[in-house]
Design a protein around this motif. Sequence first.
Motif, mmCIF file in Angstrom:
data_model
loop_
_atom_site.group_PDB
_atom_site.id
_atom_site.type_symbol
_atom_site.label_atom_id
_atom_site.label_comp_id
_atom_site.label_asym_id
_atom_site.label_seq_id
_atom_site.Cartn_x
_atom_site.Cartn_y
_atom_site.Cartn_z
ATOM 1 N N PHE A 168 0.840 -1.193 0.000
ATOM 2 C CA PHE A 168 0.000 0.000 0.000
ATOM 3 C C PHE A 168 0.875 1.241 0.000
ATOM 4 C CE2 PHE A 168 -1.486 3.147 3.213
ATOM 5 C CZ PHE A 168 -2.415 3.804 2.419
ATOM 6 N N GLN A 169 0.484 2.230 -0.803
ATOM 7 C CA GLN A 169 1.106 3.546 -0.794
ATOM 8 C C GLN A 169 0.021 4.604 -0.893
ATOM 9 O OE1 GLN A 169 3.760 2.336 -4.216
ATOM 10 N NE2 GLN A 169 5.073 3.859 -3.229
ATOM 11 N N PRO A 170 0.046 5.623 -0.043
ATOM 12 C CA PRO A 170 -0.934 6.703 -0.188
ATOM 13 C C PRO A 170 -0.642 7.520 -1.437
ATOM 14 C CG PRO A 170 0.696 7.290 1.460
ATOM 15 C CD PRO A 170 0.983 5.868 1.056
ATOM 16 N N GLY A 171 -1.667 8.162 -1.973
ATOM 17 C CA GLY A 171 -1.460 9.013 -3.137
ATOM 18 C C GLY A 171 -0.647 10.243 -2.787
ATOM 19 N N LEU A 172 0.447 10.465 -3.509
ATOM 20 C CA LEU A 172 1.307 11.618 -3.292
ATOM 21 C C LEU A 172 1.421 12.397 -4.589
ATOM 22 C CD1 LEU A 172 4.266 10.151 -1.199
ATOM 23 C CD2 LEU A 172 2.290 11.405 -0.363
ATOM 24 N N GLY A 173 1.174 13.694 -4.553
ATOM 25 C CA GLY A 173 1.354 14.518 -5.737
ATOM 26 C C GLY A 173 0.065 15.166 -6.215
ATOM 27 N N ASN A 174 0.204 15.959 -7.265
ATOM 28 C CA ASN A 174 -0.914 16.681 -7.863
ATOM 29 C C ASN A 174 -1.122 16.238 -9.298
ATOM 30 O OD1 ASN A 174 -1.410 18.386 -5.608
ATOM 31 N ND2 ASN A 174 0.347 19.641 -6.197
ATOM 32 N N THR A 175 -2.363 16.129 -9.697
ATOM 33 C CA THR A 175 -2.695 15.863 -11.095
ATOM 34 C C THR A 175 -2.976 17.184 -11.804
ATOM 35 O OG1 THR A 175 -5.018 15.560 -10.519
ATOM 36 C CG2 THR A 175 -3.625 13.596 -10.580
ATOM 37 N N PHE A 176 -2.821 17.194 -13.113
ATOM 38 C CA PHE A 176 -3.006 18.415 -13.895
ATOM 39 C C PHE A 176 -4.430 18.933 -13.799
ATOM 40 C CE2 PHE A 176 -3.948 20.542 -17.980
ATOM 41 C CZ PHE A 176 -3.055 21.589 -17.881
ATOM 42 N N ASP A 177 -5.414 18.020 -13.749
ATOM 43 C CA ASP A 177 -6.816 18.454 -13.684
ATOM 44 C C ASP A 177 -7.312 18.670 -12.262
ATOM 45 O OD1 ASP A 177 -7.033 15.905 -12.727
ATOM 46 O OD2 ASP A 177 -8.279 15.137 -14.350
ATOM 47 N N ASN A 222 5.025 -13.245 -9.092
ATOM 48 C CA ASN A 222 4.094 -12.491 -9.925
ATOM 49 C C ASN A 222 3.563 -11.333 -9.087
ATOM 50 O OD1 ASN A 222 2.477 -12.335 -12.514
ATOM 51 N ND2 ASN A 222 0.817 -12.387 -11.017
ATOM 52 N N ILE A 223 3.826 -10.103 -9.546
ATOM 53 C CA ILE A 223 3.443 -8.908 -8.805
ATOM 54 C C ILE A 223 2.469 -8.088 -9.645
ATOM 55 C CG2 ILE A 223 4.247 -6.771 -7.723
ATOM 56 C CD1 ILE A 223 6.956 -8.092 -7.328
ATOM 57 N N LYS A 224 1.403 -7.622 -9.017
ATOM 58 C CA LYS A 224 0.443 -6.743 -9.668
ATOM 59 C C LYS A 224 0.308 -5.465 -8.848
ATOM 60 C CE LYS A 224 -2.291 -10.562 -11.601
ATOM 61 N NZ LYS A 224 -3.622 -11.210 -11.656
ATOM 62 N N GLN A 225 0.270 -4.351 -9.544
ATOM 63 C CA GLN A 225 0.107 -3.062 -8.878
ATOM 64 C C GLN A 225 -0.966 -2.251 -9.596
ATOM 65 O OE1 GLN A 225 3.247 -0.072 -9.091
ATOM 66 N NE2 GLN A 225 3.089 0.287 -6.894
ATOM 67 N N LYS A 226 -1.812 -1.594 -8.823
ATOM 68 C CA LYS A 226 -2.890 -0.776 -9.369
ATOM 69 C C LYS A 226 -2.689 0.689 -8.983
ATOM 70 C CE LYS A 226 -6.337 -4.491 -9.062
ATOM 71 N NZ LYS A 226 -7.645 -4.892 -8.486
ATOM 72 N N ASN A 227 -3.247 1.574 -9.805
ATOM 73 C CA ASN A 227 -3.179 3.024 -9.560
ATOM 74 C C ASN A 227 -1.738 3.509 -9.464
ATOM 75 O OD1 ASN A 227 -6.035 3.061 -9.402
ATOM 76 N ND2 ASN A 227 -5.922 2.484 -7.239
ATOM 77 N N VAL A 228 -0.950 3.166 -10.461
ATOM 78 C CA VAL A 228 0.477 3.491 -10.476
ATOM 79 C C VAL A 228 0.658 4.983 -10.762
ATOM 80 C CG1 VAL A 228 2.680 3.010 -11.591
ATOM 81 C CG2 VAL A 228 1.019 1.167 -11.257
ATOM 82 N N VAL A 229 1.542 5.625 -10.010
ATOM 83 C CA VAL A 229 1.820 7.056 -10.157
ATOM 84 C C VAL A 229 3.147 7.242 -10.872
ATOM 85 C CG1 VAL A 229 2.235 9.216 -8.916
ATOM 86 C CG2 VAL A 229 0.521 7.613 -8.086
ATOM 87 N N GLU A 230 3.176 8.159 -11.853
ATOM 88 C CA GLU A 230 4.422 8.499 -12.544
ATOM 89 C C GLU A 230 4.409 9.968 -12.921
ATOM 90 O OE1 GLU A 230 4.890 6.388 -16.160
ATOM 91 O OE2 GLU A 230 3.231 7.385 -17.153
ATOM 92 N N PRO A 231 5.569 10.567 -13.216
ATOM 93 C CA PRO A 231 5.606 11.976 -13.609
ATOM 94 C C PRO A 231 4.784 12.225 -14.874
ATOM 95 C CG PRO A 231 7.800 11.188 -13.084
ATOM 96 C CD PRO A 231 6.930 9.981 -13.110
ATOM 97 N N ASP A 232 4.141 13.372 -14.915
ATOM 98 C CA ASP A 232 3.339 13.773 -16.066
ATOM 99 C C ASP A 232 4.197 14.619 -16.996
ATOM 100 O OD1 ASP A 232 1.510 14.602 -17.896
ATOM 101 O OD2 ASP A 232 0.074 15.415 -16.461
ATOM 102 N N PHE A 233 4.864 13.970 -17.951
ATOM 103 C CA PHE A 233 5.733 14.690 -18.868
ATOM 104 C C PHE A 233 4.936 15.491 -19.903
ATOM 105 C CE2 PHE A 233 8.675 11.211 -17.565
ATOM 106 C CZ PHE A 233 9.628 12.022 -16.978
ATOM 107 N N ASP A 234 3.633 15.255 -20.010
ATOM 108 C CA ASP A 234 2.811 16.035 -20.946
ATOM 109 C C ASP A 234 2.526 17.441 -20.424
ATOM 110 O OD1 ASP A 234 2.662 13.925 -22.735
ATOM 111 O OD2 ASP A 234 0.870 13.092 -21.784
ATOM 112 N N HIS A 235 2.717 17.646 -19.131
ATOM 113 C CA HIS A 235 2.478 18.961 -18.521
ATOM 114 C C HIS A 235 3.677 19.321 -17.647
ATOM 115 C CE1 HIS A 235 -1.587 17.248 -19.288
ATOM 116 N NE2 HIS A 235 -1.774 18.454 -19.805
#
Length: 759
Positions: free
Chosen positions: A548-557, A590-603
Amino acid sequence: MRARRHKNIMARGERANPPHIAQGLRKRNIAIAALVLFGGAAHAQSTDSTSDPATSGEGRAPQTAQPSNSSGTNQQLNPVLVTGEREKETATSPVEGYVARRSGTGTKTDTPIIETPQSISVITADQMQAQAAQTVGEALRYTPGVIGEQFGGLDSTVDYYTVRGFQQTMPFVDGLSTQTFFTVLSPTYDTYGLERVDILRGPASVLYGQTVPGGMVNLVTKRPTADPLHEASIEVGSRGLIGGRVDLSGPVNKDGTLLYRFTADSSSESTQTAFVQDKHIYVAPALTWKPNADTTFTLLSHFSYRDTGRQNVDLPSVGTLYASPFGRIGTGTFLGEPEFNEYRRTDEAIGYELEHRFSDILTVRQNLRYSHTHLNQKIVGDAGLEDDQQTLDRYAYAARASSNVFTVDNQAQLRFGTGPLEHTVLVGLDYTRSVDSWDERDAFEVPSINAYAPVYSGASSIVLPDAPDFSVHDTLNQLGLYAQDQIRFGKFVATFGVRQDWTSTKQYDNVAGMNSQSNDANRFTYRAGLVYLFDSGFAPYVNYATSFQPGLGNTFDGSSLKPTTGQSVEAGVKFQPKNQKSFAMLSVYNIKQKNVVEPDFDHPEGNFVVQTGGIRVRGVELSGVADLGSGLSLTAAYTYMDGKVTDSDQGYAGNRAANVPHNMASLWLDKTLQTGPLKGLGFGGGIRYIGSQYGDQANTLKLSSTTLVDAAIHYDIAHWRFQLNAQNLFDRIYVNCQSDTYCSYGLRRSVIGRATYQW
């Protein structure tokens, strides 16, 4: 001159999941070594006892330094003991050679590695010294399932590494979190201050809270020893490296109830990039108080300072990864501004480990640490190539940042039996609070530069606003309640664990005068594993765990981030032959991860992130480590990984996951001659292979496979060891990329010579 088109967010660091004192540092580096080398301390006689094999149950023997290595395995000269015999190995004690038998990282109890139903590797201090590892990333190079220097290791200010395909920059230190909001504030530890590096592969949230599902890295720092230890080194190397280090330990009083340790390291060198010097100081005092056999209190602290510049980690892909009409950008080309670029950082930390045994059944512990980081940084970076493919637009900013992390872990351990079952129960409550501040002034306009023939415009050409235009205050709180039961029934060892986390993250925008982000999340994680211990030394195991990881960061919208969750199924077999110093392991997972966070290079104008949805990584790992006697030691590893984007909001579903090569392999051998006129002379060599991979989820940046060779020669005589190491011996040039505007060259050949004296 053109105004910047965009700023690459990695310069500040994507959201993660004092006065100038460096002048004259070169002279002080020599002085540190000389102070102890020629201090006139008396020589002492060494003992030659050998340790008993690790047995089941928790080791409670006090830590101690190790005696001289009678088997002659390839390692750093061992400390000379004055009295007493070497005690049994514990989860934090020094390890003679390369093979550790115990670890506390997988269970938070001192447990034989073979009894832990999860994949664990230990990099000992002897191995780090034999390979001349200067950073944590370099120490991880020969570890299965791990890319120790994810982006080539050029940026020494942050350790970027991946475990089973999942990126990390924030290791645990002595089992405690170092979580911050900004990657650039991630801790970087001096390897000379470490006793060992533990790598736990697979989810670890059931004991540690927020972690990626690939695994975790735990740095175990040096602790005071019961027997006197005195060591001093001086080193020189390529690019003008000069440094000195000392490591002193032993009892303070006659009855040995008070022990001390003092470790220091200092160096200065040029770097692979023109105009960039790297100077650093590391000091780590520690004190242990043992008023009686049942109580131990250890005070741990460190201070570090680094003064360096910004190396070229954000070069364009055209001219590095891809050819251009103008050839290749030089590996040492500097595209910032020599009079402007700056990186000055201080780190301070103080904490303690308290343990008290009330009875044979109940033992309680409290581990606590407070750390503070302060950073001054000025950057001129890559904002993209113009249409002529040689003129580079640039951005610039000046930032002041700080991080304050408080973490405490309270544990109660109970050992008891219920009929044929033997239990080791652990109940704990931990808390982490991280408070970060970032104030940034972005330049109005920055002159462009020719990437192939740079002409610098000077610091005066960069005009900054008087007040920050980006200023945030970030707070993270995590409270976790966990329980674990290690159950032994005959030759079966089962491990069950559960944990409940309560987390909150908040960001306050100082410029806007309002909260810009607020996320609260509660999560339940668990683990179940089983090992069977054959008399032959084989131990098959199976494990299921969640993360588990809490959501960290801001989304563009402006939308809130969802929690990132993971799950892993793992099976394998471990092999530890009796009366031999060797350990082998085969794992499939076998590892599965959901709601993966990565840098938004489009913005890139903001420090935004996106959630790609899901990633799956499955693989096979085969590894072995051995001290074979007759002066021969080795470590070997092979990894196969298959990473895939399973769900994506950006249309990447079905693509290969970024930074996940299909194949990796490594081998390190060291041989020391035991007899004859050349007795004490040794040779070491290693080869590292990383297969091709993609640098982005879009699969537009394909990175070629890389094979690197390392070599060493050393000579031991009396109290001295002379050692020469070459890394990337054949000077292989390779490139790592995260985006079209964020590429870097890997570390080229470096040579380090070191003379070590012990008494």
